[in-house]
Design a protein around this motif. Structure first.
Motif, PDB file in Angstrom:
ATOM      1  N   THR A   9       3.485   5.614  -5.866  1.00 42.58           N
ATOM      2  CA  THR A   9       3.213   5.644  -7.314  1.00 42.58           C
ATOM      3  C   THR A   9       2.181   6.700  -7.653  1.00 42.58           C
ATOM      4  N   ASP A  62       3.427  -2.503  -8.419  1.00 40.91           N
ATOM      5  CA  ASP A  62       2.315  -2.196  -7.522  1.00 40.91           C
ATOM      6  C   ASP A  62       1.413  -3.407  -7.293  1.00 40.91           C
ATOM      7  N   LYS A  92      10.246  -1.766  -8.786  1.00 39.30           N
ATOM      8  CA  LYS A  92       9.106  -1.950  -7.906  1.00 39.30           C
ATOM      9  C   LYS A  92       7.857  -2.146  -8.759  1.00 39.30           C
ATOM     10  N   VAL A 102       0.150   2.935 -12.574  1.00 38.29           N
ATOM     11  CA  VAL A 102       0.104   1.796 -11.661  1.00 38.29           C
ATOM     12  C   VAL A 102       0.604   0.578 -12.431  1.00 38.29           C
ATOM     13  N   ASN A 122       7.417  -5.097  -3.355  1.00 36.17           N
ATOM     14  CA  ASN A 122       6.312  -4.295  -2.802  1.00 36.17           C
ATOM     15  C   ASN A 122       4.990  -4.476  -3.531  1.00 36.17           C
ATOM     16  N   ALA A 123       4.792  -5.637  -4.152  1.00 32.28           N
ATOM     17  CA  ALA A 123       3.552  -5.865  -4.894  1.00 32.28           C
ATOM     18  C   ALA A 123       2.464  -6.460  -4.015  1.00 32.28           C
ATOM     19  N   VAL A 165      -6.957   0.447  -6.081  1.00 29.92           N
ATOM     20  CA  VAL A 165      -6.267   1.685  -6.481  1.00 29.92           C
ATOM     21  C   VAL A 165      -7.101   2.903  -6.095  1.00 29.92           C
ATOM     22  N   GLN A 179       3.800   1.447  -1.302  1.00 29.92           N
ATOM     23  CA  GLN A 179       4.339   1.518  -2.654  1.00 29.92           C
ATOM     24  C   GLN A 179       3.337   2.160  -3.611  1.00 29.92           C
ATOM     25  N   LEU A 180       2.086   1.732  -3.529  1.00 27.27           N
ATOM     26  CA  LEU A 180       1.068   2.285  -4.417  1.00 27.27           C
ATOM     27  C   LEU A 180       0.830   3.760  -4.128  1.00 27.27           C
ATOM     28  N   GLN A 239       0.827  -1.203   0.000  1.00 25.72           N
ATOM     29  CA  GLN A 239       0.000   0.000   0.000  1.00 25.72           C
ATOM     30  C   GLN A 239       0.866   1.259   0.000  1.00 25.72           C
TER      31      GLN A 239
END
Length: 250
Positions: free
Chosen positions: A23, A91, A89, A30, A139-140, A234, A19-20, A17
């Motif tokens: 982004t 997502d 990285k 994404v 980090n997915a 997302v 990581q996203l 989260q």
């Protein structure tokens, strides 16, 4: 009920989260990375038709046909994925293997392990656990797409057992497993080459001629729920990533 990843996104606790959020705040696409065999190719095709660049997504194909967790002597999936990803990285990671895994293996210790035996399950379970851990190191948020029914009854029984085993492994690892069988089967839960379109009722080709793979339309059908869950995840994270509007006069 909201998918658990949507609730998790709002808690903003896990590396995926964070990581996203990074982004989205950087206004980067994404990154949805798809791993698997030839079914993975199809899952990538279905997702990239639904998660489009214009909507802020980049669906990346890392799948490799003729591969699987039982074929490490041909291709070690963990080493291959590590080489593909490098330091990048991602997502969201989507996994779809299994069509090539209906066979016994030689374990890492050199022992023969018959299909679905205890030794087979222990070895394949370790490989899957390491594979998921690798993707999480990038980090997915990880998903697994299961296989639909197969036309050949004997092969369908093998794939069904593999599906159930992989689903149980994903439950242990807290990875959402999306079962394709209900979506790609007829009203009796059996293999169907054609199914009625839910919107128009029109008879629609779902499967490829080999009785194993999906048609291009079929791959869209079996990834619709997943595409929706990714969008929800997302969107929920976007509410965290976007700064709150300033009040007038402040």
């Amino acid at each position: 009920m909201r998918p658990p990843e949507v609730t998790g996104a709002r808690q903003c606790a896990a590396p995926a989260q964070r990581q996203l959020i990074s982004t989205l705040r950087a206004n980067r696409p994404v990154r949805v990375a798809v791993f698997g065999d030839s079914y993975g190719d199809g899952v990538w095709s279905g997702l990239q038709r639904q998660l489009k660049p214009a909507d802020g997504y980049q669906v990346i194909k890392y799948s490799q046909p003729a591969s699987g967790f039982t074929r490490y002597r041909t291709l070690n999936l963990e080493a291959h994925a590590a080489e593909q990803l490098g330091d990048d990285k991602i997502d969201v990671a989507v996994i779809s293997f299994g069509a090539n895994d209906a066979q016994g293996i030689i374990t890492d210790e050199g022992k023969h392990a018959p299909l679905m035996g205890d030794l087979w399950k222990a070895q394949i379970g370790k490989r899957i656990e390491r594979y998921v851990a690798l993707l999480r190191q990038h980090n997915a948020l990880v998903y697994w797409v299961g296989l639909p029914r197969m036309r050949d009854a004997a092969f369908d029984a093998q794939v069904g057992a593999i599906n159930d085993f992989y689903a149980s492994e994903m439950a242990k690892l807290d990875v959402p497993f999306l079962d394709s069988r209900p979506v790609a089967s007829d009203t009796k839960g059996q293999y169907a080459a054609y199914l009625p379109d839910p919107k128009t009722g029109e008879r629609t080709l779902m499967r490829a001629g080999d009785g194993i793979h999906m048609s291009m339309t079929g791959y869209v059908w079996i990834t619709r729920v997943l595409a929706g869950r990714i969008r929800d995840y997302v969107d929920a994270t976007r509410t965290i990533a976007e700064p709150a509007p300033k009040e007038a006069g402040k």
